[in-house]
Design an enzyme around this catalytic site. Structure first.
Site, PDB file in Angstrom:
ATOM      1  N   LYS A 200      36.495  34.578  38.967  1.00  0.00           N
ATOM      2  CA  LYS A 200      36.699  36.079  39.363  1.00  0.00           C
ATOM      3  C   LYS A 200      36.410  37.201  39.059  1.00  0.00           C
ATOM      4  O   LYS A 200      36.015  37.520  39.837  1.00  0.00           O
ATOM      5  CB  LYS A 200      38.546  35.786  39.099  1.00  0.00           C
ATOM      6  CG  LYS A 200      39.475  35.035  40.405  1.00  0.00           C
ATOM      7  CD  LYS A 200      41.219  34.336  39.380  1.00  0.00           C
ATOM      8  CE  LYS A 200      41.176  33.535  40.107  1.00  0.00           C
ATOM      9  NZ  LYS A 200      43.469  33.815  39.322  1.00  0.00           N
TER      10      LYS A 200
ATOM     11  N   GLN B  38      46.252  35.315  34.320  1.00  0.00           N
ATOM     12  CA  GLN B  38      45.352  33.712  34.911  1.00  0.00           C
ATOM     13  C   GLN B  38      46.928  32.655  34.647  1.00  0.00           C
ATOM     14  O   GLN B  38      47.131  32.603  33.725  1.00  0.00           O
ATOM     15  CB  GLN B  38      44.587  32.873  34.231  1.00  0.00           C
ATOM     16  CG  GLN B  38      43.946  31.452  35.014  1.00  0.00           C
ATOM     17  CD  GLN B  38      43.836  31.863  36.629  1.00  0.00           C
ATOM     18  OE1 GLN B  38      43.087  32.500  37.004  1.00  0.00           O
ATOM     19  NE2 GLN B  38      44.253  30.926  36.713  1.00  0.00           N
TER      20      GLN B  38
ATOM     21  N   ASP C 129      48.264  39.395  43.351  1.00  0.00           N
ATOM     22  CA  ASP C 129      48.521  37.819  42.998  1.00  0.00           C
ATOM     23  C   ASP C 129      49.047  37.555  44.158  1.00  0.00           C
ATOM     24  O   ASP C 129      49.569  36.988  44.400  1.00  0.00           O
ATOM     25  CB  ASP C 129      49.010  37.479  41.642  1.00  0.00           C
ATOM     26  CG  ASP C 129      47.043  36.439  41.942  1.00  0.00           C
ATOM     27  OD1 ASP C 129      46.161  36.007  41.945  1.00  0.00           O
ATOM     28  OD2 ASP C 129      47.344  35.962  40.249  1.00  0.00           O
TER      29      ASP C 129
END
Ligand code: NAP
Length: 288
Positions: free
Chosen positions: A56, A100, A123
């Site tokens: 990322k 995460q 997300d």
């Protein structure tokens, strides 16, 4: 005799094109003095998570998005993480916040996701984002299923009016995938481990999306000849090599189009994350 050649859906090339588009728009914002910023939080040092986080960060560097990395120790208290998220929610210069997953077992993932401002939920996991998706209002789309819609569109595979079967009903892949296919006017069936006749159900599909986490479980007897087969799986085969939920060699003999693993759905997820960060900055501009 071999039939028509199967179309291999090139997720690497398509994701590269999306990242280049994002890069271009990020540059245009930079010329107006706006820096797009993603905050990436990792708690503990789960090896797979470290790989994902590094990918990322790399994609951010490529597209010109500034990434802020927060690497917190495994023993971090839930309250400390929540307090960091609240600070990032308040910061004008932060457009996206990504935590995460998975988090260490002593943490409550749902509470952590709920703490992220929906305006920065790149997300797309916040219940408000999920609700917006369900009722067709604007919000961030979860990256993997949104990436699959892009793969289909950019490969000229029509969704409207087609029989779409999604195998798997997880909150991050199967369910949002079904809703997005519905939004594109597909006729959608969601299958799972309790589906009575999975083969017959899967065989109805013009578009078959497989997200079961079971290595190579889908063979050609699950696939209608000519169908587009999208393999979300990231599994390990008997030789510990990366493979999908679809038996690629077998299914490629009958499918009309297929995504490889690696190089199919995987790279799309990060490209869509970059797209969501850009969109967040663009929405902020409109608000102010
Ligand atoms: P998950 O939460 O474990 O969900 C798996 C789903 O598949 C469940 O709904 C389960 O049914 C169903 N299932 C399992 N075995 C089945 C079977 N034999 N027949 C029919 N249905 C079955 O997994 P996930 O998070 O959705 O992930 C799925 C796969 O995608 C994994 O390999 C994961 O690594 C991969 N993935 C890839 C990306 C990417 O960026 N490429 C992103 C996310 C996930 P029940 O609900 O009935 O148990």
């Amino acid at each position: 005799m071999r039939g028509k050649m199967v179309q291999i859906i090139d997720g690497k090339a398509i994701s590269a094109a999306i990242k280049d588009e994002v890069k271009c728009e990020v540059k245009a914002l930079a010329q107006k003095g706006i820096t797009v910023t993603l905050a990436v939080i990792q708690v503990g040092n789960n090896q797979a998570s470290t790989v994902y986080v590094n990918n990322k960060k790399k994609a951010c560097a490529y597209t010109g998005i500034r990434s802020l990395a927060y690497e917190l120790p495994e023993e971090t208290k839930q309250e400390e993480l929540l307090s960091l998220i609240r600070d990032l929610n308040e910061r004008e210069d932060v457009d996206g916040i990504l935590v995460q997953l998975p988090l260490p077992v002593h943490m409550d993932e749902d509470e952590v996701i709920r703490a992220i401002s929906p305006e920065k939920d790149v997300d797309g996991f916040h219940p408000e984002s999920v609700g917006a998706l369900c009722i067709g209002q604007p919000g961030f789309l979860p990256c993997t299923p949104a990436g699959i819609i892009e793969l289909l569109k950019r490969s000229n595979i029509p969704i409207e009016g087609k029989e779409c079967v999604v195998i798997g009903r997880s909150n991050i892949v199967g369910k949002p995938m079904a809703i997005l296919l519905l939004r594109e006017n597909g006729t959608v069936t969601v299958a799972h481990s309790r589906t009575a006749d999975l083969k017959a159900t899967a065989k109805r599909a013009d578009i078959l999306v497989v997200a079961t986490g079971k290595a190579k479980m889908i063979t050609r007897d699950y696939v209608k000849p000519g169908a587009a087969v999208i393999d979300v799986g990231m599994d390990r085969d008997e030789n510990n090599r990366l493979c999908g939920d679809v038996d690629y060699e077998d299914v490629a003999t009958t499918a009309g189009a297929i995504t490889p693993v690696p190089g199919g759905v995987g790279p799309m997820t990060i490209a869509m994350l970059m797209k969501n960060c850009l969109e967040s900055a663009q929405r902020k501009m409109k608000r102010t």
